[in-house]
Design a protein around this motif. Structure first.
Motif: not given
Ligand code: SF4
Ligand code: SF4
Ligand code: SF4
Lengths: 646, 138
Positions: B14, B17-19, B40, B52, B122, B124, B127
């Motif tokens: 999505t 960018r939490l990763c 990303i 990603p 993540c 979703t 990853i």
């Molecule tokens: S890989 Fe997961 S945590 Fe990273 S931007 Fe995509 S959804 Fe977000």
């Protein structure tokens, strides 16, 4: 030019830019940490600066109005959904303080570039855009982008500057001074309300492009990381997570219809017969391309979609989320989600707020239905419910201000003044700003929220609709104090520049968010202090409104007469409605609860308690200071409301 | 022996960018998604997808490094030795997914070290950790 940068206090980037668009002068200053501490950045800092610096008689579209962009104290700071950026200025739509914010990536990126706030004055001599690349800040020529649609300008700028620039743009609506124009970013995130795009357009500022590669220092990174990681992990399995991730806010289209609050054909009724064609299910099934999130958000309400309509080019957009789905869907009598999505794209691209835009088109359609405007006024076209073609042509007349299109360029209130013949009764706005996507006739708290919202009708400051469902929809009792409480807590998120959706949906306590704030800033404040700061911002905005508009506050707080004159005609709430007396009672209770007098003017006691004596002095000078309250001001303004199941 | 790496399902990403944030925080104690070891890519407005990009453990970086500053650890990760790395960027040129990074504050390159903090956050499933058992050759 390369600007001087300053180290930031914890949570802040450090530097504030002041830009005179008329002369092109760019000044960098250390961010005023006291202002940030006392007004929480974002909406609060914006409110204070425009109160202090914009003359009361300044034309909102003139050089003396300021246009401010502020990222707040939490944006970009590894707080869940810490993604927002706030914009503010005196609103050309309401003639009072205006602020609006959006998610995406611009707020965090501005801070990574080293800036907390950009304060712009004057009017650029030619179309320009603001270029920020870490230490390099420039006003650049934008003639090649002027006239482009918002959604076309963003990729064009990215192509010219680089993919890693975050871009905010306006469209032709803002360039042409349409008062409900928005600012667009990230291919579909908008700061839509109060005409911030129109102010940007009046300043000849086509876009803002930012790249930032620095970091943000916080007070206690280890504590923050642990706290935030725990919140994210805990809520990954929350029952609301799945529907939220799947549908986003479009989930509520069905809910609103079932509960008979969805605006239908310009708020004529509250239940829509074709809901299955435009609800969240239809969106996901027919239009969805990918789920899309703002920076640092793990619940991704964004739905990136495409709209396919035979005979038209396929368009890509983000949305429609709930508000657009309601206001450009049922409220326009659209029957298919592709139509709603297409209109969403159309308004995004010309750069009109889809909420006010939906409201304006609906108002036009009702005027056409009632014969107040005819095909002669519409260049031979009709303006029928459910017709995308008609809506598209009408929007084109408005954007280019052709014929009666010009009347609608200022929103429904100004259009009704031109059209006359009692059309003001169904111009669904308060203080000049169009209502959000809930009909308040059988949800009195929601109606009061619109009436008293500090920036004109808007749901976001006090989303009272669920309270109405839980506490009883046929009574107005007790609603005022809940509205006041919600108006304390919800705007706090706009100060901090973080999203509020996770708080409501995932049962995250306000205390947990304040704890994050303390990890970020080291301020060590409690929730009570946070709420009081929010109340201070609210009161200052009220004073600002009164000082500019020069009449008792109460006179501005009424909804259009449809709200009490017309009972709901069809659907589950048929026959329901509020009375004029109930409207008056709610206002009486609301003012008492806020420590304002019965004319809706803040009293000196309450302003003093909030350290706003300077505002009390200003109100006194123009005879609008509230009378002292016989029993003094309430010790607690707005009672904390714990949502109930309903 | 188990070899681990990040597995990607692009369609689930999505773009939050939490990763990238947690990657930077856990390695550099700083909120700065530019000090990251994955990225990303956003392809908008059309077709509207996030991709990603992560280390695929192809080993090209190790082959071209003139300083022997990269070695392969048992779990499959390619580890940069900051003391040896001269930041010359030879490896960056050969990294197909483009996931070797430089930052103006740092004098060595950044490559994913299999800490899997990112997959933990993540939400979703875009990853996840991919594990492959390999026979040890003696
Ligand atoms: S890989 Fe997961 S945590 Fe990273 S931007 Fe995509 S959804 Fe977000
Ligand atoms: S819930 Fe939606 S609006 Fe809020 S931060 Fe997440 S994606 Fe953005
Ligand atoms: S596994 Fe660790 S080092 Fe590799 S990208 Fe994820 S967070 Fe960064």
């Amino acid at each position: 030019m390369i600007v001087q940068k300053y180290p930031g206090a914890d949570g802040l980037a450090g530097t504030t830019l002041r830009i005179n668009l008329t002369t092109g002068e760019i000044k960098s200053l250390p961010t005023d940490t006291r202002l940030m501490r006392e007004w929480f950045g974002g909406r609060g800092a914006i409110a204070k600066i425009i109160y202090d610096e914009v003359p009361r008689d300044a034309d909102p579209l003139g050089p003396k109005n300021l246009f401010i962009m502020s990222a707040g104290v939490m944006s970009g700071c590894f707080i869940p959904a810490g993604a927002k950026i706030g914009f503010g200025s005196v609103s050309p739509l309401t003639n009072g303080h205006g602020d609006s914010n959006m998610g995406g990536h611009l707020g965090p990126t501005l801070k990574f570039a080293g800036y907390d706030m950009v304060i712009m004055s004057g009017i650029a001599p030619k179309p320009s855009y603001l270029f920020i690349d870490d230490d390099v800040v420039e006003l650049r020529d934008a003639s090649q982008y002027w006239g482009m649609g918002s959604l076309e300008c963003e990729p064009a700028l990215k192509k010219d500057l680089g993919e890693d620039f975050e871009i905010a743009t306006i469209g032709p609506a803002a360039e042409n001074g349409i008062l409900f124009s928005c600012i667009t970013h990230d291919f579909g995130r908008q700061a839509g309300r109060t005409g911030q795009g129109a102010v940007m357009g009046s300043k000849k500022l086509k876009a803002i492009a930012v790249r930032g590669t620095g970091g943000i220092k916080v007070h206690d990174l280890a504590g923050l990381t642990e706290h935030v990681t725990a919140i994210i992990k805990r809520t990954q399995t929350h029952p609301n997570m799945e529907p939220w991730q799947k549908y986003g806010t479009a989930f509520f289209i069905d809910w609103s219809n079932k509960n008979a609050v969805i605006p239908t054909r310009n708020f004529q009724t509250t239940h829509y017969e074709n809901i299955d064609g435009i609800n969240g299910e239809a969106l996901v099934e027919k239009c969805l391309i990918t789920h899309k999130a703002c920076f640092g958000c793990w619940m991704n309400c964004g739905k990136y979609t495409k709209a396919v309509i035979p005979g038209k080019k396929t368009v890509y957009l983000e949305g429609p989320e709930y508000e657009t789905g309601a206001l450009c869907g049922s409220n326009l009598g659209m029957t298919d989600i592709n139509q709603v999505a297409y209109l969403n794209w159309l308004l995004d691209n010309v750069g009109m707020d889809t909420m006010s835009g939906g409201g304006v088109i609906a108002f036009g359609m009702e005027c056409f239905q009632r014969g107040l405007i005819t095909t002669d006024d519409l260049e031979g076209h009709t303006l029928n419910w459910g017709s995308v073609e008609d809506a598209e042509h009408f929007v084109d007349m408005i954007v280019n201000r052709r014929g009666i299109g010009d009347w609608f360029a200022g929103g429904t209130k100004r259009a009704a003044e031109k059209i006359g013949r009692d059309s003001i009764k169904f111009a669904m706005q308060v203080k000049g700003q169009e209502m959000s996507g809930y009909d308040g006739r059988h949800a009195p708290g929601m109606l009061l929220a619109y009436m008293t919202c500090d920036i004109g009708a808007h749901h976001n400051r006090a989303w009272t609709i669920t309270v109405d469902m839980a506490e009883g929809r046929d009574t107005v009792e007790g609603r005022a104090k809940v509205v006041v409480y919600l108006q304390h807590i919800r705007p706090l998120f706009d100060c901090w520049c973080i999203c509020r959706l996770f708080w409501g949906e995932l049962d995250i306590e306000p205390e947990e968010i304040v704890e994050s704030l303390n990890h970020i800033t080291g301020w060590n404040i409690d929730t009570a202090e946070a709420l009081k700061t929010s109340e201070k911002v609210w009161n200052l905005v009220r004073c600002h409104y009164l000082e500019r508009n020069r009449a008792n506050g109460r006179t501005f707080d009424y909804p259009p007469a449809r709200s009490w004159e017309d009972k709901i005609p069809t659907g589950p709430s048929a026959g329901k409605g509020v009375s004029k007396e109930q409207v008056e009672t709610m206002l009486d209770e609301y003012y008492a609860c806020r420590g304002w007098d019965n004319d809706g003017n803040p009293s000196r006691e309450v302003l003093h308690d909030l350290k706003l004596d300077f505002a009390a002095d200003n109100l006194e000078k123009i005879g609008l200071l509230g009378k002292p309250l016989p029993d003094g001001i309430p010790a607690v303004r707005g009672e904390r409301y714990k949502p109930k199941a309903f | 022996m188990e070899i681990k790496r990040i597995k990607v399902v692009s369609s689930k990403c999505t773009g939050c960018r939490l990763c990238m944030q947690i990657c930077a925080i856990s390695h550099h104690e700083e909120i700065n998604p530019r000090k990251t070891r994955l990225k990303i890519e956003a392809h908008f407005p059309e077709p509207g997808v996030y991709k990603p990009r992560v280390c695929t453990q192809c080993g090209k970086c190790l082959e071209v490094c003139p300083e022997n500053a990269i070695y392969r650890r048992e779990d499959g990760a390619f580890i940069v030795i900051p003391e040896k790395c001269t930041n010359c960027g030879e490896c960056i040129a050969v990294c197909k997914p483009g996931v070797i990074f430089q930052h103006r504050d740092l004098d060595y390159v950044l490559i994913c070290d299999n800490c899997f903090k990112c997959t933990e956050l993540c939400n979703t499933g875009a990853i996840t950790i991919h594990t492959r058992v390999v026979k040890e050759d003696k």
